[in-house]
Design a protein around this motif. Structure first.
Motif, short mmCIF file in Angstrom:
data_model
loop_
_atom_site.label_atom_id
_atom_site.label_comp_id
_atom_site.label_asym_id
_atom_site.label_seq_id
_atom_site.Cartn_x
_atom_site.Cartn_y
_atom_site.Cartn_z
N TRP A 24 34.20 41.80 22.66
CA TRP A 24 32.93 41.64 21.98
C TRP A 24 32.35 40.26 22.26
N HIS A 25 31.09 40.22 22.61
CA HIS A 25 30.33 38.99 22.73
C HIS A 25 29.37 38.92 21.54
N VAL A 26 29.54 37.92 20.70
CA VAL A 26 28.73 37.77 19.49
C VAL A 26 27.65 36.73 19.74
N ILE A 27 26.40 37.13 19.58
CA ILE A 27 25.28 36.21 19.69
C ILE A 27 24.89 35.80 18.28
N LEU A 28 25.12 34.54 17.96
CA LEU A 28 25.03 34.02 16.60
C LEU A 28 23.81 33.13 16.43
N ASN A 29 22.97 33.48 15.46
CA ASN A 29 21.90 32.59 15.01
C ASN A 29 22.45 31.78 13.84
N PRO A 30 22.80 30.52 14.05
CA PRO A 30 23.51 29.76 13.01
C PRO A 30 22.61 29.30 11.86
N LEU A 64 20.30 35.22 26.00
CA LEU A 64 21.75 35.34 26.01
C LEU A 64 22.20 36.79 26.14
N ALA A 65 21.50 37.68 25.45
CA ALA A 65 21.85 39.10 25.52
C ALA A 65 21.59 39.65 26.92
N LYS A 66 20.46 39.28 27.49
CA LYS A 66 20.12 39.74 28.84
C LYS A 66 21.15 39.24 29.84
N GLU A 67 21.53 37.97 29.72
CA GLU A 67 22.51 37.39 30.63
C GLU A 67 23.86 38.11 30.52
N ALA A 68 24.29 38.36 29.29
CA ALA A 68 25.58 39.03 29.08
C ALA A 68 25.54 40.45 29.63
N ALA A 69 24.47 41.18 29.35
CA ALA A 69 24.37 42.57 29.82
C ALA A 69 24.32 42.63 31.34
N GLU A 70 23.58 41.72 31.95
CA GLU A 70 23.50 41.71 33.42
C GLU A 70 24.84 41.33 34.04
N ASP A 71 25.67 40.60 33.28
CA ASP A 71 26.99 40.22 33.76
C ASP A 71 28.03 41.31 33.55
N GLY A 72 27.59 42.44 32.97
CA GLY A 72 28.50 43.56 32.81
C GLY A 72 29.20 43.64 31.48
N VAL A 73 28.83 42.78 30.52
CA VAL A 73 29.44 42.85 29.19
C VAL A 73 29.06 44.18 28.54
N GLN A 74 30.05 44.83 27.95
CA GLN A 74 29.84 46.18 27.42
C GLN A 74 29.78 46.24 25.91
N THR A 84 16.81 38.45 14.62
CA THR A 84 17.84 38.19 15.63
C THR A 84 18.32 39.48 16.26
N ILE A 85 18.54 40.51 15.43
CA ILE A 85 18.93 41.83 15.95
C ILE A 85 17.90 42.33 16.94
N HIS A 86 16.63 42.19 16.56
CA HIS A 86 15.55 42.63 17.45
C HIS A 86 15.61 41.92 18.79
N GLN A 87 15.76 40.60 18.76
CA GLN A 87 15.75 39.84 19.99
C GLN A 87 16.94 40.18 20.89
N VAL A 88 18.09 40.40 20.31
CA VAL A 88 19.26 40.77 21.11
C VAL A 88 19.03 42.13 21.77
N ASP A 93 17.72 45.45 26.57
CA ASP A 93 16.76 46.37 27.17
C ASP A 93 16.17 45.79 28.46
N ARG A 94 15.88 44.51 28.47
CA ARG A 94 15.35 43.87 29.67
C ARG A 94 16.34 43.92 30.82
N ALA A 95 17.63 43.95 30.49
CA ALA A 95 18.67 44.08 31.52
C ALA A 95 18.88 45.53 31.93
N ASP A 96 18.12 46.45 31.30
CA ASP A 96 18.25 47.89 31.57
C ASP A 96 19.70 48.34 31.38
N ALA A 97 20.30 47.90 30.27
CA ALA A 97 21.73 48.11 30.07
C ALA A 97 22.06 48.86 28.78
N LEU A 98 21.08 49.47 28.14
CA LEU A 98 21.36 50.15 26.88
C LEU A 98 22.35 51.30 27.05
#
Length: 322
Positions: A24-30, A64-74, A84-88, A93-98
């Protein structure tokens, strides 16, 4: 943006890329919500060998989400509020990885509306679900190409959301939106809109035109009761609140809230597509999961089953109406 691998030791840091992609890759808005959840998130992630990446400025969550998805993170989880949920989701979606990504929600905002709608009660509960919770494929909404998961709203409710201060939200939580809405209702200029509606599933195509106090389009959110909507049926739940005297607002709101019934000034329907045109003045301010956008015309479509999300035991695939 801060990238922190929360595992310990040299052997963990030498894990292969394939192993990292399965974690899991967690994208955190602190700073979302009360801004005091970061330490708990890092601790729970560290116990499980998850990777945490912190946002530092606007746009980081999507990047960050786009970068992770394009890198193959599942497996990608968003920790923050609905924005924050929306932005992730936008980044995935921009990585076409849904199709390849399982999405997780860790509530760290003020209202945490979407987290509640999928049965996630707390940060600790969210991590338990990431470990082995049920996965469901749910619908996404799309607004002129931009995905949203919870809702799209315009009018008085949208104005209330955008103008409610962070200080007020921190002091009184979700009640801040109610307080601000009451203050603005008396002076709000209604929307002059025409809405072409495709009801779907063999339903009619109709047009609603008039002056509206607000337009509420729920994907995962049911506005009449504030509960979870049916988010696996390929349809939006739409509520149109017509302009009415301020003295009638509380009566109508109470009937809607208590009984979920259609009243004189409130229209409810289900639709798979909406074409919204503002007939007078400047563009309309829409809130997509809390993120503000301005449009003179806007098309909303349902994307059935587009998102695999981790849900809690309280999530209901076929919720009872009312």
């Amino acid at each position: 943006m801060t990238d922190q691998n929360t595992t310990r030791g040299d052997s963990d840091r030498s894990k292969t890329d394939d192993e990292n992609h399965d974690r899991w890759h967690v994208i955190l808005n602190p700073v979302s919500g009360t801004g005091d959840h970061g330490a708990e998130v890092h601790s729970l992630a560290s116990e499980r060998g998850y990777i945490v990446k912190e946002t530092e400025s606007e746009g980081d969550a999507a990047a960050l989400a786009k970068e992770a998805a394009e890198d193959g993170v599942q497996r990608i989880a968003a920790c923050g509020g609905d924005g924050t949920i929306h932005q992730v989701l936008v980044g995935i979606d921009r990585a076409d990885a849904l199709d390849e990504v399982t999405f997780g929600v860790i509530p760290g905002g003020t209202g945490n509306n979407f987290a509640g709608n999928v049965g996630v009660r707390s940060i600790e509960h969210a991590f338990e679900l990431l470990d082995g919770g049920e996965r469901r494929r749910i619908d996404l909404g799309e607004a002129d190409g931009e995905p949203f998961v919870n809702s799209c709203i315009a009018g008085l409710t949208s104005k209330t959301s955008s103008d409610t201060s962070s200080e007020l939200k921190e002091r009184v939580g979700t009640l801040a939106y109610v307080i601000n809405g009451i203050q603005k209702a008396a002076t709000f200029e209604p929307l002059h809109v025409a809405i072409d509606i495709e009801e779907g599933q063999g339903g009619n195509s109709t047009t609603w035109e008039g002056d509206a106090l607000c337009l509420l389009v729920g994907n995962a959110r049911r506005f009449t009761t504030g509960s979870q909507a049916h988010v696996e049926d390929g349809l939006f739940e739409v509520t149109i609140v017509e302009e009415m005297p301020t003295t009638e607002m509380l009566t109508e709101a109470a009937a809607q809230r208590l009984f979920g019934q259609e009243t004189e000034h409130v229209t409810q329907l289900a639709a798979e597509r909406l074409d919204i045109t503002h007939k007078q003045g400047d563009g309309v301010e829409f809130s997509l999961d809390g993120e503000m956008r301005t449009h003179e015309q806007l098309t909303l479509d349902v994307r059935p089953g587009d998102l695999e999300v981790v849900v809690g035991p309280e999530y209901d695939p076929v919720p009872i109406e009312g």
